[in-house]
Scaffold this motif. Structure first.
Motif, mmCIF file in Angstrom:
data_model
loop_
_atom_site.group_PDB
_atom_site.id
_atom_site.type_symbol
_atom_site.label_atom_id
_atom_site.label_comp_id
_atom_site.label_asym_id
_atom_site.label_seq_id
_atom_site.Cartn_x
_atom_site.Cartn_y
_atom_site.Cartn_z
ATOM 1 N N GLY A 1 59.871 32.253 43.914
ATOM 2 C CA GLY A 1 58.916 32.801 42.962
ATOM 3 C C GLY A 1 57.582 32.098 43.001
ATOM 4 N N SER A 2 57.618 30.768 42.937
ATOM 5 C CA SER A 2 56.383 29.990 42.893
ATOM 6 C C SER A 2 55.600 30.118 44.193
ATOM 7 N N VAL A 3 56.280 29.954 45.332
ATOM 8 C CA VAL A 3 55.586 30.011 46.616
ATOM 9 C C VAL A 3 55.106 31.422 46.910
ATOM 10 N N LEU A 4 55.907 32.423 46.563
ATOM 11 C CA LEU A 4 55.514 33.795 46.834
ATOM 12 C C LEU A 4 54.251 34.165 46.064
ATOM 13 N N VAL A 5 54.121 33.663 44.849
ATOM 14 C CA VAL A 5 52.896 33.909 44.069
ATOM 15 C C VAL A 5 51.687 33.333 44.800
ATOM 16 N N LEU A 6 51.836 32.104 45.313
ATOM 17 C CA LEU A 6 50.742 31.488 46.065
ATOM 18 C C LEU A 6 50.407 32.287 47.315
ATOM 19 N N VAL A 7 51.441 32.718 48.037
ATOM 20 C CA VAL A 7 51.223 33.459 49.280
ATOM 21 C C VAL A 7 50.551 34.802 48.999
ATOM 22 N N ILE A 8 51.021 35.519 47.980
ATOM 23 C CA ILE A 8 50.430 36.816 47.640
ATOM 24 C C ILE A 8 48.967 36.649 47.239
ATOM 25 N N ALA A 9 48.691 35.628 46.398
ATOM 26 C CA ALA A 9 47.312 35.382 45.961
ATOM 27 C C ALA A 9 46.429 34.997 47.144
ATOM 28 N N HIS A 10 46.953 34.129 48.010
ATOM 29 C CA HIS A 10 46.189 33.678 49.180
ATOM 30 C C HIS A 10 45.887 34.849 50.111
ATOM 31 N N ASN A 11 46.873 35.699 50.348
ATOM 32 C CA ASN A 11 46.678 36.857 51.208
ATOM 33 C C ASN A 11 45.664 37.828 50.603
ATOM 34 N N ALA A 12 45.726 38.011 49.286
ATOM 35 C CA ALA A 12 44.762 38.888 48.616
ATOM 36 C C ALA A 12 43.343 38.341 48.750
ATOM 37 N N VAL A 13 43.206 37.024 48.639
ATOM 38 C CA VAL A 13 41.893 36.393 48.814
ATOM 39 C C VAL A 13 41.383 36.622 50.231
ATOM 40 N N ALA A 14 42.275 36.534 51.223
ATOM 41 C CA ALA A 14 41.872 36.750 52.613
ATOM 42 C C ALA A 14 41.343 38.173 52.805
ATOM 43 N N PHE A 15 42.068 39.161 52.276
ATOM 44 C CA PHE A 15 41.580 40.543 52.365
ATOM 45 C C PHE A 15 40.235 40.689 51.660
ATOM 46 N N LEU A 16 40.111 40.062 50.493
ATOM 47 C CA LEU A 16 38.875 40.173 49.709
ATOM 48 C C LEU A 16 37.696 39.540 50.456
ATOM 49 N N ILE A 17 37.928 38.382 51.092
ATOM 50 C CA ILE A 17 36.873 37.733 51.869
ATOM 51 C C ILE A 17 36.401 38.643 52.995
ATOM 52 N N GLY A 18 37.356 39.253 53.712
ATOM 53 C CA GLY A 18 36.993 40.164 54.787
ATOM 54 C C GLY A 18 36.196 41.352 54.282
ATOM 55 N N ASP A 19 36.606 41.907 53.144
ATOM 56 C CA ASP A 19 35.917 43.071 52.586
ATOM 57 C C ASP A 19 34.508 42.707 52.125
ATOM 58 N N LEU A 20 34.378 41.611 51.375
ATOM 59 C CA LEU A 20 33.067 41.229 50.847
ATOM 60 C C LEU A 20 32.106 40.823 51.960
ATOM 61 N N ALA A 21 32.627 40.102 52.956
ATOM 62 C CA ALA A 21 31.770 39.691 54.072
ATOM 63 C C ALA A 21 31.251 40.910 54.832
ATOM 64 N N SER A 22 32.118 41.905 55.064
ATOM 65 C CA SER A 22 31.694 43.096 55.803
ATOM 66 C C SER A 22 30.764 43.971 54.966
ATOM 67 N N ARG A 23 30.967 43.984 53.657
ATOM 68 C CA ARG A 23 30.031 44.706 52.789
ATOM 69 C C ARG A 23 28.669 44.015 52.793
ATOM 70 N N GLY A 24 28.697 42.662 52.765
ATOM 71 C CA GLY A 24 27.440 41.923 52.811
ATOM 72 C C GLY A 24 26.679 42.174 54.095
ATOM 73 N N ALA A 25 27.403 42.406 55.182
ATOM 74 C CA ALA A 25 26.765 42.714 56.467
ATOM 75 C C ALA A 25 26.420 44.194 56.592
ATOM 76 N N ARG A 26 26.747 44.977 55.572
ATOM 77 C CA ARG A 26 26.444 46.412 55.526
ATOM 78 C C ARG A 26 27.043 47.164 56.712
#
Length: 318
Positions: free
Chosen positions: A218-243
């Motif tokens: 439970g504890s580790v899976l929460v960290l992994v899910i959050a970390h993976n979501a952050v990775a997707f978000l970084i990719g999305d925001l960076a590509s939006r910033g680059a238009r």
């Protein structure tokens, strides 16, 4: 939470260690996966990066600079235990996963951008994965001592990355160029077989310590899910910033969110077999990012089909 996880993992640390034969097999699977992915690569993919570098460069910056840095300082700010934090940092320092191309295709995004990024990031990982792991592992004061204690073998790590990523990729490109028919017929089978064997390794690893895995899941899976979501978000925001256009933006997002956790597992089993918390993080990542990536790709596919249906109805009404 940290003390419970640490105690649970420490109580069965020996069960994470692999025999030399199993370790060799895991590295062979990684090389096999890279070879299969590279069958469809051509030198034109690299020339495309040079002629239209914005999307691949945006993805590489997000993958090798933003994601490791945010992971490092995030684990520091949240006071994540050193073992778990190092595991998260190591996964963040790995290149894009070999299944990002398939998921990009399912999501109807720009496959050419995804393939180019996978190729470039796999080559860059030869230097950047060991370098980033050493850098960000030492920047976090909570992980610095743990990193020093495990004696990072940078030269050996570089050699292993060359053997499981760079050489199989070069061989796959040569075979694909000289035998295009074989490459076209077998690429899908390579991906399917690689996914099955990799998941088998994860299942076998966790079956040896299933009780511990249940205690900390439970504890580790929460960290992994959050970390993976952050990775997707970084990719999305960076590509939006680059238009970037939508197809490229989705490809970059998928490439940053699907990390090569198999490489992380191979590094850990090879050099740090006693680092149980790191192994748990990498193992959970190996399963979860497939679930999240396929879910996101399916959502994009559904959205595209809905949009196409709406546009068709509007055209018919006019």
């Amino acid at each position: 939470m940290n003390s419970v996880i640490t105690a649970a993992v420490s109580s069965s640390i020996d069960s994470f260690q692999m025999s030399p034969g199993a370790l060799l097999a895991l590295n062979a699977v990684l090389a096999f996966m890279m070879f299969g992915v590279s069958l469809g690569l051509r030198t034109a993919d690299f020339r495309r990066v040079l002629s239209r570098p914005v999307a691949p460069v945006t993805g590489l910056v997000a993958q090798f600079l933003l994601l490791p840095a945010i992971t490092c300082f995030g684990t520091w700010a949240l006071d994540i235990s050193p073992g778990l934090a190092l595991g998260m940092i190591l996964v963040a320092c790995c290149p894009g996963g070999t299944f990002s191309n398939v998921m990009t295709w399912i999501g109807r995004a720009n496959v050419a951008t995804s393939v180019s990024m996978t190729a470039i990031s796999s080559l860059a990982a030869v230097v950047l994965t060991p370098l980033n792991f050493a850098l960000y592992g030492s920047l976090n004061p909570h992980t610095r001592e743990a990193l020093q204690a495990i004696h990072l073998p940078a030269e050996n790590m570089v050699l292993m990355v060359v053997l499981v990523l760079a050489l199989p990729m070069a061989l796959g490109m040569v075979v694909g160029a000289h035998f295009p028919g074989f490459a076209w017929r077998s690429e899908r089978h390579f991906r399917t077989a690689s996914l099955g064997v990799f998941l088998l390794f994860v299942i076998i690893s966790f079956s040896k310590h299933w009780q511990t895995a249940l205690e900390i899941a439970g504890s580790v899976l929460v960290l992994v899910i959050a970390h993976n979501a952050v990775a997707f978000l970084i990719g999305d925001l960076a590509s939006r910033g680059a238009r970037l256009p939508q197809g490229d933006r989705r490809a970059v997002t998928m490439e940053v969110g699907i990390q090569n956790s198999g490489l992380a597992l191979a590094i850990l089993f090879t050099f740090y077999p006693g680092s149980g918390e790191m192994l748990v993080v990498a193992g959970f990542w190996g399963v979860w990012h497939l679930v999240s990536g396929l879910s996101l790709a399916g959502f994009w596919n559904y959205s595209n089909r809905r949009l196409a249906d709406v546009q068709e109805r509007v055209a018919d009404s006019v």
